[in-house]
Design a protein around this motif. Structure first.
Motif, short mmCIF file in Angstrom:
data_model
loop_
_atom_site.label_atom_id
_atom_site.label_comp_id
_atom_site.label_asym_id
_atom_site.label_seq_id
_atom_site.Cartn_x
_atom_site.Cartn_y
_atom_site.Cartn_z
N LEU A 27 23.05 39.66 41.27
CA LEU A 27 23.60 41.20 41.19
C LEU A 27 23.25 42.10 39.54
O LEU A 27 22.99 41.55 38.81
CB LEU A 27 24.95 40.96 40.59
N THR A 28 22.29 43.14 39.83
CA THR A 28 21.35 44.10 38.62
C THR A 28 22.32 45.31 37.75
O THR A 28 22.64 45.45 38.93
CB THR A 28 19.80 44.20 38.82
N ASN A 29 21.87 45.03 37.06
CA ASN A 29 22.17 46.30 36.38
C ASN A 29 24.40 46.46 36.08
O ASN A 29 24.38 47.68 36.33
CB ASN A 29 21.96 47.40 36.74
N CYS A 30 23.49 44.81 35.24
CA CYS A 30 25.29 45.51 35.72
C CYS A 30 26.07 45.04 33.76
O CYS A 30 25.44 44.50 33.38
CB CYS A 30 26.44 43.72 35.53
N LYS A 31 27.18 45.75 33.92
CA LYS A 31 27.80 45.21 31.99
C LYS A 31 28.76 44.17 32.68
O LYS A 31 29.95 43.94 33.43
CB LYS A 31 28.72 46.07 32.01
N VAL A 32 28.28 43.51 32.32
CA VAL A 32 29.94 42.14 32.21
C VAL A 32 30.40 41.57 31.10
O VAL A 32 30.69 41.53 29.94
CB VAL A 32 28.89 40.45 32.68
N ILE A 33 32.21 42.03 31.73
CA ILE A 33 33.27 40.81 31.05
C ILE A 33 33.18 39.83 30.58
O ILE A 33 33.24 39.02 31.97
CB ILE A 33 34.00 41.91 31.62
N ASN A 34 32.74 39.81 29.13
CA ASN A 34 32.49 38.31 28.85
C ASN A 34 34.47 37.72 28.44
O ASN A 34 34.83 38.25 27.20
CB ASN A 34 31.44 37.39 27.87
N VAL A 35 35.43 36.98 29.28
CA VAL A 35 36.39 36.83 28.58
C VAL A 35 36.70 36.01 27.71
O VAL A 35 37.53 35.97 26.77
CB VAL A 35 37.13 36.29 30.33
N PHE A 36 35.33 35.57 27.56
CA PHE A 36 35.39 33.95 26.51
C PHE A 36 35.19 34.43 24.63
O PHE A 36 36.26 34.40 24.08
CB PHE A 36 34.32 33.13 26.46
N ASN A 37 34.72 35.56 24.91
CA ASN A 37 34.63 35.76 23.61
C ASN A 37 34.83 37.93 23.63
O ASN A 37 34.67 38.54 22.61
CB ASN A 37 32.80 36.74 23.02
N ALA A 72 33.95 41.97 36.41
CA ALA A 72 34.85 41.45 35.69
C ALA A 72 34.98 40.51 36.95
O ALA A 72 35.16 40.14 37.82
CB ALA A 72 35.77 41.90 35.51
N PRO A 73 35.67 38.73 36.56
CA PRO A 73 36.12 37.70 37.31
C PRO A 73 37.49 38.67 38.17
O PRO A 73 37.77 39.53 37.80
CB PRO A 73 36.50 36.97 36.53
N GLY A 74 37.04 37.79 39.60
CA GLY A 74 39.18 38.32 39.74
C GLY A 74 40.19 38.36 39.28
O GLY A 74 40.04 37.25 39.12
N LEU A 75 41.37 38.47 39.77
CA LEU A 75 41.90 39.19 39.29
C LEU A 75 42.95 38.06 39.54
O LEU A 75 43.22 37.08 41.23
CB LEU A 75 43.23 40.40 39.56
N ILE A 76 43.95 37.37 38.67
CA ILE A 76 45.01 36.09 39.23
C ILE A 76 46.57 36.46 39.26
O ILE A 76 46.78 37.29 37.81
CB ILE A 76 44.59 34.51 38.33
N ASP A 77 47.17 36.63 40.04
CA ASP A 77 49.07 36.39 40.20
C ASP A 77 49.27 35.27 39.55
O ASP A 77 48.93 34.19 40.39
CB ASP A 77 49.02 36.52 41.57
N ALA A 78 49.77 35.29 38.54
CA ALA A 78 49.96 34.21 37.98
C ALA A 78 51.00 33.26 38.34
O ALA A 78 51.79 31.84 38.07
CB ALA A 78 50.15 34.34 36.35
N HIS A 79 51.93 34.46 39.08
CA HIS A 79 53.15 33.83 39.49
C HIS A 79 53.22 34.51 40.77
O HIS A 79 54.57 35.79 40.57
CB HIS A 79 54.91 33.79 39.08
N MET A 80 54.05 34.35 41.59
CA MET A 80 54.66 34.95 43.46
C MET A 80 55.51 34.19 43.89
O MET A 80 54.92 33.78 44.23
CB MET A 80 53.00 36.66 44.00
N HIS A 81 55.54 35.19 44.73
CA HIS A 81 56.00 35.00 46.11
C HIS A 81 55.78 36.00 47.62
O HIS A 81 55.92 37.09 47.59
CB HIS A 81 57.82 34.73 46.09
N MET A 82 54.74 35.28 47.59
CA MET A 82 54.10 35.89 48.72
C MET A 82 54.79 36.56 50.12
O MET A 82 55.37 37.35 50.90
CB MET A 82 53.54 34.94 49.93
N GLU A 83 56.02 36.21 50.30
CA GLU A 83 57.10 36.05 51.56
C GLU A 83 58.09 37.67 51.24
O GLU A 83 58.21 38.35 51.93
CB GLU A 83 58.88 35.30 51.03
N SER A 84 58.19 38.13 49.29
CA SER A 84 58.41 38.69 49.56
C SER A 84 57.01 40.59 49.60
O SER A 84 57.57 41.58 49.49
CB SER A 84 58.47 39.33 47.53
N THR A 85 56.58 39.93 49.83
CA THR A 85 55.88 40.94 50.67
C THR A 85 55.69 41.70 52.32
O THR A 85 55.46 42.40 53.16
CB THR A 85 53.16 40.88 50.42
N LEU A 86 56.90 40.72 52.27
CA LEU A 86 57.62 41.06 54.30
C LEU A 86 56.54 40.82 55.39
O LEU A 86 56.46 40.81 56.18
CB LEU A 86 57.92 42.17 54.24
#
Length: 581
Positions: A27-37, A72-86
């Motif tokens: 992937l070229t010509n990117c502005k990469v989010i570095n989550v470490f620094n 940026a990196p893919g997002l993470i849901d840290a706590h969820m119940h899939m069943e609530s999406t119905l």
């Protein structure tokens, strides 16, 4: 042979990273989010075999110019119940992956309360068939307490059958916090099993020595904070805080003000319980990020809270960052502040663009998780509430919260001393009908601040045991609503003047539909319109999710189960009539 293959793969990766071999894609010509620094790197991202090879002046077999967009990196849901999406995990993934969520940490205790281990296995298998990283925390409290009737019970021996599954990260939220603090044998056995993994917390309002006792055996996360003080105390003791923005419980606006340079690495985002309408309208974890930015958090910090922080919390070594050796789970967007996600890559493959999924949803076998409403039809007289006194304890709903208050009210009685709804007093009947074993248990109480008139609402979604919960101002409509759910084998029903006005069938464990999220949303929208127009429920109240939490006997203060009123603070049953003297 396996060792040789692994060595060959490791050697090839080193040669790719050093530039000796050409990677599959760059992937070229990117502005990469570095989550470490916290910095933004201008450059190219090399990808091969689903992994990030490096960032820099790489060439490749295939080049994709991102035109200066942020990655940026893919997002993470840290706590969820899939069943609530119905909807099924596949239908959920079709909606949330295009909104940037590539990983979820799910606790399947909703379906486990209905079907036990078989329900957990269904969720594991169904998620494996999706374009989504689905990790699981094994349900720790099925049932959440012994003061209700659930469809199953999971002890440590049962949970051990799945504990070494590669997608299982640890033990799910410990809702039975009095049992944890008191050293209940069942809870200790489960916690002992999880000492090598993560244990999620669920200890609202605990503080001081009680909080220490709750944490001492390995509880490391909390998603139930509602005040900055709660959050700060827990962070000071080493807890990761999952800042929740769901449909009924919304804590982000309050808690985000407590995030600072010293504690931001201990904060992450979750949805917990978010309904289909809100997901389609607002977004998923991308909404949490956007809202945090709107409230003054730096975009980089908000992205860190949605990526590397939960990855570190749950020991997910291959995701959460853009760096050599990490999975190429990436989101692409043009503006840091608006954070509108344009493209999503999963292990280097473009899987979504402009909020549209580029993958198919697989059909799954649901035959083992249907026909779970095992209840005979009931008559309206089952909802009669005889009272010796007109002074009673009432559940008072707090707007935008799953916490309730216990209040005392004078109510109307008929000539036979049965409770009678009156439009001048905003108190109506609420009941929980056991639906798993046909015990004929019906717990009846009263609730204030729901503003319901002229009908009834019933649903098989009632946390956490998922019996039928029904609210109404007359017994006839309440009975018809319950009997309709029996016919549908689960869902949500609204009745008014002895007529079914709207319904949504949820035949998978009484919790989920095989329909698309858009179709479920249409049904929900009609239900909500009927609730507002015919039952006069205000637009400010989320009626179905709010109702579902009235049966959860681990969230203060007063709740109701199929066995009656339950006082969460004293952790015992409570009479509906106020004791005199």
């Amino acid at each position: 042979m396996i060792f040789d293959d692994r060595m060959d793969r490791l050697k090839r990766r080193a040669e790719l990273a050093s530039g000796k071999l050409l990677p599959d894609m760059v992937l070229t010509n990117c502005k990469v989010i570095n989550v470490f620094n916290g910095k933004i790197i201008h450059g190219n991202i090399a990808i091969d075999g689903g992994k990030i090879i490096g960032i820099g002046p790489y060439e490749a077999k295939e080049k994709i110019d991102l035109g200066g967009a942020y990655v940026a990196p893919g997002l993470i849901d840290a706590h969820m119940h899939m069943e609530s999406t119905l909807v099924t995990p596949g239908q959920m993934a079709r909606i949330i992956v295009p909104r940037g969520t590539t990983t979820v940490v799910a606790d399947p205790h909703e379906i486990a309360n209905v079907l036990g281990i078989e329900g957990v296995e269904f969720m594991l298998d169904a998620t494996e068939k999706t374009t989504l990283n689905g990790f699981f925390m094994l349900p720790s409290c099925v049932p959440s307490t012994d003061f209700e009737t659930s469809g199953a019970k999971l002890n440590a021996d049962k949970l051990s059958e799945l504990f070494n599954h590669p997608k299982v990260l640890g033990l799910g939220e410990l809702m039975n916090y009095p049992g944890v603090i008191a050293g209940d044998t069942d809870m200790l056995e489960k916690m002992n099993m999880a000492q090598s993994k993560i244990i999620d917390g669920h200890g609202p309002e605990l503080t001081g020595k009680d909080l220490n006792a709750y944490m001492i055996n390995g509880v490391r996360t909390e998603h139930e904070c509602s005040t900055i003080e709660e959050m700060q105390e827990r962070i000071g003791l080493g807890m990761y805080i999952a800042i929740r923005e769901g449909s009924a419980a919304k804590n982000l606006d309050t808690l985000i003000r407590g995030v600072d340079e010293y504690n931001k690495h201990m904060c992450m985002f979750c949805t917990d319980d978010k309904n289909p309408e809100d997901i389609l309208k607002e977004g998923h974890i991308d909404y949490n990020v956007r809202r945090a930015i709107e409230l003054g958090v730096s975009p980089i910090t908000a992205i860190q809270m949605a990526t590397i922080n939960p990855a570190r919390c749950y020991n997910l070594r291959d995701i959460g960052a853009i760096a050599p050796g990490y999975d190429a789970d990436l989101i692409v967007f043009d503006d840091l502040n608006t954070f509108e996600i344009k493209t999503v890559y999963k292990k280097g493959i473009k899987v979504a663009e402009n909020k549209n999924a580029l993958f198919e949803t697989q059909v799954i076998d649901t035959s083992n998780v249907t026909k779970t409403v095992k209840l005979e039809k009931i008559t309206s007289d089952k909802f009669k509430l005889f009272l010796n006194s007109d002074i009673v304890n009432v559940i008072r709903i707090i707007p935008n919260s799953i916490v309730t208050e216990s209040v005392t009210r004078r109510v109307y009685l008929d000539q036979d001393n049965n409770f009678k709804s009156n439009k001048l007093l905003d108190v109506v009947k609420i009941a929980v009908v056991e639906r798993h074993k046909n015990t004929k248990n019906i717990g009846i109480g009263l609730v204030e601040n729901f503003h319901l008139q002229n009908g009834a609402i019933a649903t098989t979604i009632s946390h956490d045991s998922h019996n039928i919960i029904v609210i109404g101002d007359n017994d006839e409509d309440m009975a018809l609503a319950v009997n309709t759910l029996i016919d549908l084998q689960g869902g949500i029903v609204i009745v008014s003047e002895n007529e079914i006005k709207a319904s949504l069938a949820l035949p998978i464990a009484g919790l989920m539909s095989e329909k698309s999220m858009e179709d479920v949303c249409l049904d929900l929208r009609k239900l909500r319109e009927v609730a507002m127009s015919i039952l006069h429920i205000p637009h400010s109240l989320e009626p179905f999710m709010t109702l579902s939490f009235m049966a959860l006997p681990v969230i203060p203060e007063l709740k109701i189960t199929d066995k009656g009123y339950f006082d969460v603070k004293s952790f015992k049953f409570k009479d509906i009539e106020v004791q005199q003297g």
